[in-house]
Design an enzyme around this catalytic site. Structure first.
Site, PDB file in Angstrom:
ATOM      1  N   PRO A   2       0.762  -1.076  -0.048  1.00  0.00           N
ATOM      2  CA  PRO A   2      -0.117  -0.109   0.239  1.00  0.00           C
ATOM      3  C   PRO A   2       0.861   1.296  -0.086  1.00  0.00           C
ATOM      4  O   PRO A   2       1.911   1.335   0.666  1.00  0.00           O
ATOM      5  CB  PRO A   2      -0.719  -0.198   1.274  1.00  0.00           C
ATOM      6  CG  PRO A   2       0.010  -1.034   2.154  1.00  0.00           C
ATOM      7  CD  PRO A   2       1.282  -1.587   1.371  1.00  0.00           C
ATOM      8  N   GLU A   3       0.368   2.337  -0.671  1.00  0.00           N
ATOM      9  CA  GLU A   3       1.163   3.480  -0.777  1.00  0.00           C
ATOM     10  C   GLU A   3      -0.021   4.549  -0.266  1.00  0.00           C
ATOM     11  O   GLU A   3      -1.011   4.016   0.168  1.00  0.00           O
ATOM     12  CB  GLU A   3       1.627   4.123  -2.188  1.00  0.00           C
ATOM     13  CG  GLU A   3       2.188   2.740  -2.987  1.00  0.00           C
ATOM     14  CD  GLU A   3       2.955   3.050  -4.223  1.00  0.00           C
ATOM     15  OE1 GLU A   3       3.194   4.260  -4.451  1.00  0.00           O
ATOM     16  OE2 GLU A   3       3.163   2.126  -5.008  1.00  0.00           O
ATOM     17  N   HIS A 104      -3.911 -15.923   7.370  1.00  0.00           N
ATOM     18  CA  HIS A 104      -3.141 -14.981   7.667  1.00  0.00           C
ATOM     19  C   HIS A 104      -4.070 -13.629   8.350  1.00  0.00           C
ATOM     20  O   HIS A 104      -3.561 -12.573   8.397  1.00  0.00           O
ATOM     21  CB  HIS A 104      -2.635 -14.251   6.291  1.00  0.00           C
ATOM     22  CG  HIS A 104      -1.698 -15.255   5.874  1.00  0.00           C
ATOM     23  ND1 HIS A 104      -0.684 -15.803   6.440  1.00  0.00           N
ATOM     24  CD2 HIS A 104      -1.934 -15.974   4.501  1.00  0.00           C
ATOM     25  CE1 HIS A 104      -0.110 -16.972   5.663  1.00  0.00           C
ATOM     26  NE2 HIS A 104      -0.831 -16.938   4.519  1.00  0.00           N
ATOM     27  N   ARG A 123       2.503 -11.577   4.106  1.00  0.00           N
ATOM     28  CA  ARG A 123       3.996 -11.524   4.389  1.00  0.00           C
ATOM     29  C   ARG A 123       4.431 -11.085   5.692  1.00  0.00           C
ATOM     30  O   ARG A 123       5.577 -11.221   6.070  1.00  0.00           O
ATOM     31  CB  ARG A 123       4.551 -10.564   3.373  1.00  0.00           C
ATOM     32  CG  ARG A 123       4.380 -11.232   1.956  1.00  0.00           C
ATOM     33  CD  ARG A 123       4.913 -10.613   0.683  1.00  0.00           C
ATOM     34  NE  ARG A 123       6.258 -10.220   0.534  1.00  0.00           N
ATOM     35  CZ  ARG A 123       6.866  -9.396  -0.172  1.00  0.00           C
ATOM     36  NH1 ARG A 123       6.365  -8.930  -0.971  1.00  0.00           N
ATOM     37  NH2 ARG A 123       8.270  -9.605  -0.052  1.00  0.00           N
TER      38      ARG A 123
END
Length: 292
Positions: A2-3, A104, A123
DNA sequence: CCGCGGGCCTGAGAGC
DNA sequence: TGCTCTCAGGCCCGCG
């Protein structure tokens, strides 16, 4: 992942589910994020009311009634999912459809208004940390972050000043969160194309000898603000992981002009071809014909 | 101080 | 089908 536009999209999804509600329970299913989630994390949040959900750079900042701020980062693959009262089943179904995704789900917030807020991060480059509000100005994670690009204070003079004297490339400078907050690999590529500036150009060349902005700095700032506004309006970009909090996809990936478009004709119509190069270990997409 | 490369993780996709 | 290899939206840290 994400930006700034994706994080802002997430913020807007979390706010209505969390603001004004009490945190009835916090389940930490996996403490091993970027840093281990502290042992007192649940205790410090349980029973507290959420006063607001904000954002600084790519960090989400949840203000709670105890005087703590929950500082969260999505890393590369983090996402949040909000379910209203009685929608657990739908979440389960969603995760079933997405195969192992539920494995997750690392942190779950149960809110007094019936909403369930789930943090998922395959991740585990994401992070969560509680910081006393009074100590936020000394918080190492946030202390050296540069100006918010969508703020009124951010202008060509500010960007030129930050880049003056920098020997590194414009690409690397714009990725540096100390120069400007919130840009990542996609939006830097898109920004540089919109400004028609080469990612390889030395960063200092957007300022004159006195550090004053030139036309390139003005074009860059305009491009940064425009691309971020456009992306937020589209709900961010969904490549792999990013979703709005309601589960729907962002749309901005359809508007990429150069990112991940190696070999495609330049959208400027300049007859050039989008090229992929590697800078500081990361892919850069640009048109060598019209980005100078 | 600055700039760079390594490392942290999992999963998707390409190529064989 | 299944293996191996590369790559991915980020950022802290240690090195020179």
């Amino acid at each position: 992942m994400p930006e700034l536009p994706e994080v802002e999209t997430v913020r807007r999804g979390l706010a209505p589910a969390m603001e004004g509600a009490r945190i009835d329970n916090v389940e930490v299913r996996h403490r091993g994020l970027r840093w281990p989630i502290a042992k007192d994390f649940e205790k410090r949040l349980k029973g507290k009311t959420v006063d607001g959900v904000g954002r600084r750079a790519k960090y989400l900042l949840v203000d709670v009634s105890s005087g703590d701020v929950l500082v969260m980062h999505l890393g590369m693959s983090g996402s949040f999912r909000v379910a209203k009262d009685g929608e657990e089943g739908k979440i389960a179904k969603y995760h079933h459809e997405k195969a192992k995704s539920a494995t997750h789900d690392h942190v779950v917030f149960h809110m007094s208004n019936g909403a369930t807020v789930t943090f998922n991060d395959p991740r585990r480059f994401g992070s969560m940390k509680l910081v006393a509000r009074a100590k936020m100005d000394q918080e190492p994670l946030l202390r050296s972050i540069g100006p918010e690009p969508l703020g009124n204070e951010f202008d060509a003079a500010m960007l030129a000043h930050a880049c003056a004297g920098k020997k590194t490339s414009l690409k690397a400078a714009l990725l540096d969160q100390r120069v400007v907050a919130g840009l990542g690999n996609i939006y830097v590529c898109e920004t540089l194309f919109r400004a028609r500036l080469s990612p390889k150009r030395q960063a200092s060349t957007i300022a004159d000898r006195k550090g004053q902005p030139n036309g390139r700095a003005v074009a860059l700032v305009d491009a940064i603000k425009a691309v971020l506004h456009d992306a937020i309006k589209a709900g961010g970009s969904s490549l792999r992981d990013h979703r709005r909090a309601d589960g729907s996809l962002g749309d901005f990936q359809h508007n990429f002009l150069v990112y991940d478009r190696e070999g495609k004709p330049c959208p400027d119509g300049c007859k050039g071809t989008v090229k992929r190069i590697v800078q500081n270990g990361r892919s850069t997409f640009y048109c060598p014909a019209c980005q100078k």
